[in-house]
Scaffold this active site. Structure first.
Site, PDB file in Angstrom:
ATOM      1  N   ASN A  40       0.882  -1.173   0.000  1.00  0.00           N
ATOM      2  CA  ASN A  40       0.000   0.000   0.000  1.00  0.00           C
ATOM      3  C   ASN A  40       0.919   1.222   0.000  1.00  0.00           C
ATOM      4  O   ASN A  40       2.092   1.115   0.400  1.00  0.00           O
ATOM      5  CB  ASN A  40      -0.969  -0.037   1.201  1.00  0.00           C
ATOM      6  CG  ASN A  40      -0.272   0.201   2.533  1.00  0.00           C
ATOM      7  OD1 ASN A  40       0.378   1.212   2.744  1.00  0.00           O
ATOM      8  ND2 ASN A  40      -0.396  -0.756   3.443  1.00  0.00           N
ATOM      9  N   ARG A  68       0.718 -11.983   2.335  1.00  0.00           N
ATOM     10  CA  ARG A  68      -0.045 -12.146   3.575  1.00  0.00           C
ATOM     11  C   ARG A  68      -0.870 -13.430   3.615  1.00  0.00           C
ATOM     12  O   ARG A  68      -1.526 -13.716   4.622  1.00  0.00           O
ATOM     13  CB  ARG A  68      -0.968 -10.931   3.778  1.00  0.00           C
ATOM     14  CG  ARG A  68      -0.226  -9.626   3.924  1.00  0.00           C
ATOM     15  CD  ARG A  68      -1.106  -8.543   4.536  1.00  0.00           C
ATOM     16  NE  ARG A  68      -1.524  -8.884   5.885  1.00  0.00           N
ATOM     17  CZ  ARG A  68      -2.367  -8.156   6.611  1.00  0.00           C
ATOM     18  NH1 ARG A  68      -2.877  -7.042   6.116  1.00  0.00           N
ATOM     19  NH2 ARG A  68      -2.724  -8.528   7.836  1.00  0.00           N
ATOM     20  N   ARG A 107      -8.818  -4.679  -1.806  1.00  0.00           N
ATOM     21  CA  ARG A 107      -8.370  -5.992  -1.338  1.00  0.00           C
ATOM     22  C   ARG A 107      -9.512  -7.020  -1.380  1.00  0.00           C
ATOM     23  O   ARG A 107      -9.260  -8.211  -1.572  1.00  0.00           O
ATOM     24  CB  ARG A 107      -7.849  -5.887   0.095  1.00  0.00           C
ATOM     25  CG  ARG A 107      -6.713  -4.882   0.293  1.00  0.00           C
ATOM     26  CD  ARG A 107      -5.429  -5.390  -0.343  1.00  0.00           C
ATOM     27  NE  ARG A 107      -4.335  -4.484  -0.103  1.00  0.00           N
ATOM     28  CZ  ARG A 107      -3.575  -4.475   0.992  1.00  0.00           C
ATOM     29  NH1 ARG A 107      -3.795  -5.328   1.962  1.00  0.00           N
ATOM     30  NH2 ARG A 107      -2.589  -3.611   1.106  1.00  0.00           N
ATOM     31  N   HIS A 155      -8.598  -0.222   2.720  1.00  0.00           N
ATOM     32  CA  HIS A 155      -9.595  -0.994   3.473  1.00  0.00           C
ATOM     33  C   HIS A 155     -10.672  -0.018   3.925  1.00  0.00           C
ATOM     34  O   HIS A 155     -10.376   1.158   4.183  1.00  0.00           O
ATOM     35  CB  HIS A 155      -8.984  -1.612   4.748  1.00  0.00           C
ATOM     36  CG  HIS A 155      -8.083  -2.791   4.526  1.00  0.00           C
ATOM     37  ND1 HIS A 155      -6.869  -2.921   5.169  1.00  0.00           N
ATOM     38  CD2 HIS A 155      -8.236  -3.897   3.759  1.00  0.00           C
ATOM     39  CE1 HIS A 155      -6.311  -4.074   4.795  1.00  0.00           C
ATOM     40  NE2 HIS A 155      -7.112  -4.669   3.937  1.00  0.00           N
ATOM     41  N   CYS A 181      -6.665  -1.345  12.773  1.00  0.00           N
ATOM     42  CA  CYS A 181      -6.014  -2.500  12.136  1.00  0.00           C
ATOM     43  C   CYS A 181      -5.405  -3.479  13.124  1.00  0.00           C
ATOM     44  O   CYS A 181      -5.182  -4.643  12.785  1.00  0.00           O
ATOM     45  CB  CYS A 181      -4.838  -2.036  11.277  1.00  0.00           C
ATOM     46  SG  CYS A 181      -5.206  -0.785  10.087  1.00  0.00           S
TER      47      CYS A 181
HETATM   48  N1  ARG Z   1       0.588  -3.507   5.594  1.00  0.00           N
HETATM   49  C1  ARG Z   1      -0.706  -4.036   5.815  1.00  0.00           C
HETATM   50  C2  ARG Z   1      -1.405  -4.253   4.476  1.00  0.00           C
HETATM   51  O1  ARG Z   1      -1.201  -3.469   3.577  1.00  0.00           O
HETATM   52  C3  ARG Z   1      -1.505  -3.113   6.699  1.00  0.00           C
HETATM   53  C4  ARG Z   1      -2.873  -3.628   7.050  1.00  0.00           C
HETATM   54  C5  ARG Z   1      -3.708  -2.635   7.783  1.00  0.00           C
HETATM   55  N2  ARG Z   1      -4.910  -3.167   8.213  1.00  0.00           N
HETATM   56  C6  ARG Z   1      -6.101  -2.551   8.200  1.00  0.00           C
HETATM   57  N3  ARG Z   1      -7.070  -3.110   8.859  1.00  0.00           N
HETATM   58  N4  ARG Z   1      -6.329  -1.446   7.532  1.00  0.00           N
HETATM   59  O2  ARG Z   1      -2.125  -5.199   4.292  1.00  0.00           O
END
Ligand code: ARG
Length: 295
Positions: A40, A115, A164, A193, A289
């Protein structure tokens, strides 16, 4: 059961069955947290630039703030090489059966390969905690509570998609849980998100960053929340001010350094609690998060 536009919304929030607020918090320790890739725009420029000792302290401060508010905190160990596993909000979406007796989770299916492997570890942990564990149909991506936000106290879900999480995931969730879902499209990569631009504070109030949302989606938010608190774009984009959390209808935990948002929350009668989790901001994350709230 999935509402696309404001004129399809033919119900009031009070028509949705009531539900207790989530009283438990699931977190993952930051032992292996790091920025090692960029998925991101917030992460750009931060690869290899995390102060792990500071991150640990910040994580503990947040955990202790939850405990001080009377929430039950369950933490699982972070896993080597799963640098983003600390962001438990992405692990799953929590639910409560309609009779209020059985809590469960719908497991995520991460959109990025880096992930993907988190899920197996989280699934084991959710089973240990005694939750019913459900899986989405094959092929759908879903990033958990970050893109499936419960309307506080009601059986109604706000669903983020377009970055996502797939749009079709929300049809599946609505059918699996027999819950109305209002999908909100995310077009801006910095707000990847739903929890980065919409925070449902209580049954009546939402905190939003209008710069991140389409006018037609803002109209749906206005239809179902009586009161909207708007976050200025800079605080929303640079400090993720909307990535806040109000566990009890009164206290709002949010990233430190969002003075306009903090003031607006105070003016609306909330009690903001500023927490500095700046080491996690480097990964594009703030308070919301860091945990999954469950029943
Ligand atoms: N670096 C992680 C990603 O890009 C951060 C996730 C953040 N989570 C959230 N609930 N917004 O997936």
């Amino acid at each position: 059961m999935v509402y696309e536009s404001v004129d399809q919304i033919d119900f009031a929030v009070s028509d949705c069955p009531a539900m207790p607020l989530q009283g438990r918090v699931v977190m993952a320790t930051p032992a292996h947290y790091d920025v090692q890739y960029v998925i991101n725009p917030h992460m750009a420029g931060h690869v290899g630039n995390v102060d792990r000792v500071r991150a640990r302290r910040q994580w503990e401060t947040l955990r202790d703030a939850y405990r001080a508010l009377g929430m039950e905190v369950h933490s699982t160990q972070g896993v080597e090489k799963l640098y983003d596993m600390v962001f438990a909000a992405n692990a799953a979406a929590a639910f409560l059966s309609p009779d209020g007796k059985s809590p469960g989770v719908i497991m995520s299916r991460m959109a990025t390969a880096s992930r993907y492997d988190e899920s197996v570890h989280y699934e084991r942990f959710f089973r240990e905690l005694g939750y019913d564990v459900l899986h989405l149909p094959e092929g759908l991506t879903f990033e958990g509570g970050a893109d499936a936000v419960w309307h506080p106290g009601r059986r109604l879900i706000w669903g983020g998609y377009g970055q996502r999480t797939d749009r079709a995931t929300h049809d599946a969730i609505s059918a699996m849980l027999d819950v109305p879902v209002i999908p909100i499209r995310l077009d801006d990569e910095a707000f990847y998100h739903l929890d980065t631009c919409l925070c449902a504070l209580d049954e009546r109030t939402a905190l939003i960053c209008p710069a991140a949302l389409r006018p037609e989606d803002i109209a749906m938010i206005h239809r179902l929340f009586e009161r909207i608190i708007e976050v200025p774009e800079t605080e929303g984009r640079e400090r993720l001010a909307c990535n806040a959390h109000c566990p009890d209808g009164r206290h709002v935990l949010l990233q430190k350094g969002c003075p306009h948002t903090t003031q607006k929350l105070q003016d609306a009668g909330f009690e903001p609690i500023e927490i500095d989790i700046g080491e996690f901001l480097k990964a594009g994350a703030a308070v919301y998060c860091m945990k999954l709230t469950t029943w």
